[in-house]
Design a protein around this motif. Structure first.
Motif, PDB file in Angstrom:
ATOM      1  N   UNK A 297      -0.485  -0.138   9.076  1.00  0.00           N
ATOM      2  CA  UNK A 297      -0.612  -1.299   7.987  1.00  0.00           C
ATOM      3  C   UNK A 297      -2.392  -1.308   7.267  1.00  0.00           C
ATOM      4  N   UNK A 298      -1.654  -1.118   6.463  1.00  0.00           N
ATOM      5  CA  UNK A 298      -2.639  -0.749   5.184  1.00  0.00           C
ATOM      6  C   UNK A 298      -2.453  -1.817   3.203  1.00  0.00           C
ATOM      7  N   UNK A 299      -3.549  -1.863   3.423  1.00  0.00           N
ATOM      8  CA  UNK A 299      -3.603  -1.965   1.695  1.00  0.00           C
ATOM      9  C   UNK A 299      -3.142  -1.213   0.424  1.00  0.00           C
ATOM     10  N   UNK A 300      -2.545  -0.787  -1.095  1.00  0.00           N
ATOM     11  CA  UNK A 300      -2.572  -0.141  -1.878  1.00  0.00           C
ATOM     12  C   UNK A 300      -2.017  -0.885  -2.463  1.00  0.00           C
ATOM     13  N   UNK A 301      -2.862  -0.101  -3.941  1.00  0.00           N
ATOM     14  CA  UNK A 301      -2.868  -0.397  -5.328  1.00  0.00           C
ATOM     15  C   UNK A 301      -1.495  -0.584  -6.004  1.00  0.00           C
ATOM     16  N   UNK A 302      -1.525  -1.368  -7.397  1.00  0.00           N
ATOM     17  CA  UNK A 302      -0.353  -1.537  -7.639  1.00  0.00           C
ATOM     18  C   UNK A 302       0.509   0.418  -8.490  1.00  0.00           C
ATOM     19  N   UNK A 303      -0.591   0.886  -8.271  1.00  0.00           N
ATOM     20  CA  UNK A 303      -0.241   2.366  -8.772  1.00  0.00           C
ATOM     21  C   UNK A 303      -0.023   3.217  -7.905  1.00  0.00           C
TER      22      UNK A 303
ATOM     23  N   UNK B 206       2.543   1.520   7.132  1.00  0.00           N
ATOM     24  CA  UNK B 206       3.337  -0.123   6.815  1.00  0.00           C
ATOM     25  C   UNK B 206       2.378  -0.527   5.454  1.00  0.00           C
ATOM     26  N   UNK B 207       2.581  -0.525   4.040  1.00  0.00           N
ATOM     27  CA  UNK B 207       1.677  -0.548   2.959  1.00  0.00           C
ATOM     28  C   UNK B 207       2.242  -1.742   2.507  1.00  0.00           C
ATOM     29  N   UNK B 208       0.883  -2.910   1.810  1.00  0.00           N
ATOM     30  CA  UNK B 208       1.247  -4.185   1.069  1.00  0.00           C
ATOM     31  C   UNK B 208       0.173  -3.649  -0.558  1.00  0.00           C
ATOM     32  N   UNK B 209       0.297  -4.558  -1.101  1.00  0.00           N
ATOM     33  CA  UNK B 209       0.073  -4.647  -2.872  1.00  0.00           C
ATOM     34  C   UNK B 209      -1.188  -5.102  -2.994  1.00  0.00           C
ATOM     35  N   UNK B 210      -2.791  -5.068  -2.879  1.00  0.00           N
ATOM     36  CA  UNK B 210      -3.823  -5.919  -2.838  1.00  0.00           C
ATOM     37  C   UNK B 210      -3.882  -6.198  -1.889  1.00  0.00           C
ATOM     38  N   UNK B 211      -4.462  -7.868  -1.106  1.00  0.00           N
ATOM     39  CA  UNK B 211      -4.472  -8.347  -0.363  1.00  0.00           C
ATOM     40  C   UNK B 211      -3.157  -8.829  -0.177  1.00  0.00           C
ATOM     41  N   UNK B 212      -2.641  -8.531  -0.150  1.00  0.00           N
ATOM     42  CA  UNK B 212      -1.431  -8.491   0.662  1.00  0.00           C
ATOM     43  C   UNK B 212      -0.808 -10.102   0.692  1.00  0.00           C
ATOM     44  N   UNK B 213      -1.242 -10.944  -0.464  1.00  0.00           N
ATOM     45  CA  UNK B 213      -1.132 -12.228  -0.330  1.00  0.00           C
ATOM     46  C   UNK B 213      -0.346 -13.293  -0.666  1.00  0.00           C
ATOM     47  N   UNK B 214       0.424 -11.804  -1.951  1.00  0.00           N
ATOM     48  CA  UNK B 214       1.639 -12.519  -2.290  1.00  0.00           C
ATOM     49  C   UNK B 214       2.504 -12.784  -1.342  1.00  0.00           C
ATOM     50  N   UNK B 215       3.233 -13.992  -1.676  1.00  0.00           N
ATOM     51  CA  UNK B 215       4.932 -14.174  -0.286  1.00  0.00           C
ATOM     52  C   UNK B 215       5.950 -14.076  -0.920  1.00  0.00           C
ATOM     53  N   UNK B 216       6.462 -14.002   0.178  1.00  0.00           N
ATOM     54  CA  UNK B 216       8.145 -13.759  -0.061  1.00  0.00           C
ATOM     55  C   UNK B 216       8.567 -14.663   0.648  1.00  0.00           C
TER      56      UNK B 216
END
Length: 296
Positions: free
Chosen positions: A242-248, A182-192
């Motif tokens: 759940x873990x962070x991923x880079x944009x690439x 279950x991935x999110x980008x960078x620190x995942x602080x961006x919001x929906x």
């Protein structure tokens, strides 16, 4: 009133229909197949045969009713630009049919049309380079307010949630189930932003009944749910990390959804609540993911 609803058998449109019927309105639903016709009949709705590309049918449906709520959209992202043009033509046909009548026309847009990285408001015009800029072109229908149409736009967030959701969150769950992450980008602080579909349906009704010409409305129950929290809820629901991923990494992991996963789209609905007396009452996205069977 007698209301023409496009998308009447859909996830959001079906909830709008039930909201209208409960409030005492009559509904005519656009039906593009025999199956849709039968579904509408079971709902207690009069069926009007046609489809979004059939502009004459749309115009006739609009003229025969006291107002229009347009929730239909062809959700094929491989043909997104073409489908957005179809949406614009459909809205123009219905607006032209209502010209000079002061009848309400409530159209649908998305909060992703707004500039990212700050809290968007109803006063904000679509960002020309925003992620949702293709869909934003449909907001030109607001110009029909100068031609005697009580037109308004409801901007919906990326997540309109409830049991039966088949939008972005289920798509994220499908990716997580397939990849085991279950991935999110960078620190995942961006919001929906998010809204329950029953709250959204009530806003469409209020817009139909009360919105002034040219109004931009935000169907937002939660201003911004961090993507990291969404990913963690998916991880818990599926029993995976759940873990962070880079944009690439995210581009390869999520495919076409990568830009949406990384967008910071925090959006306010304060002006909508104040002007129409709309108050979201349903549970939030993270709780609903557990309550509405998103992982079953």
């Amino acid at each position: 009133m007698k209301i023409f609803v496009t998308g009447a058998t859909g996830f959001i449109g079906g909830a709008v229909v039930r909201e209208l019927l409960t409030a005492g309105h009559r509904v005519v639903g656009l039906a593009r197949s025999d199956a849709a016709d039968k579904t509408l009949t079971r709902m207690g709705v009069e069926a009007h045969r046609g489809e979004l590309a059939d502009l004459d049918s749309l115009a006739a449906g609009a003229r025969a009713c006291d107002g229009v709520i347009h929730t239909a959209f062809i959700h094929d992202f491989a043909q997104y630009e073409a489908n957005a043009r179809t949406d614009q033509r459909a809205l123009k046909a219905m607006a032209d049919a209502l010209e000079g009548t002061n009848k309400p026309l409530v159209a649908t847009s998305g909060t992703a049309v707004l500039a990212p990285g700050r809290i968007g408001t109803e006063a904000d015009s679509p960002a020309p380079d925003g992620l949702g800029s293709i869909r934003a072109a449909s907001e030109v229908v607001l110009a029909a307010a100068d031609r005697g149409v009580r037109v308004s736009i409801v901007r919906l967030p990326p997540s309109v949630h409830d049991r039966g959701d088949h939008g972005f969150v289920p798509a994220l769950i499908d990716v997580a189930r397939r990849t085991g992450v279950a991935a999110y980008v960078g620190d995942g602080d961006n919001r929906w932003p998010a809204v329950h579909r029953l709250d959204a349906a009530r806003l469409f009704r209020l817009a139909l009944e009360k919105a002034p010409p040219g109004a931009r409305l935000h169907g937002v129950g939660e201003e911004g749910v961090p993507m990291r929290s969404i990913a963690e809820a998916i991880g818990t629901g599926l029993g995976i990390p759940a873990r962070s991923m880079s944009a690439d990494e995210a581009a390869a992991h999520f495919g076409w959804m990568a830009l949406f996963v990384g967008i910071d789209n925090s959006t306010s609905s304060a002006q909508t609540r104040a002007s129409l007396g709309w108050q979201p009452q349903q549970i939030g996205l993270l709780d609903d993911m557990q309550a509405s069977g998103y992982f079953s």
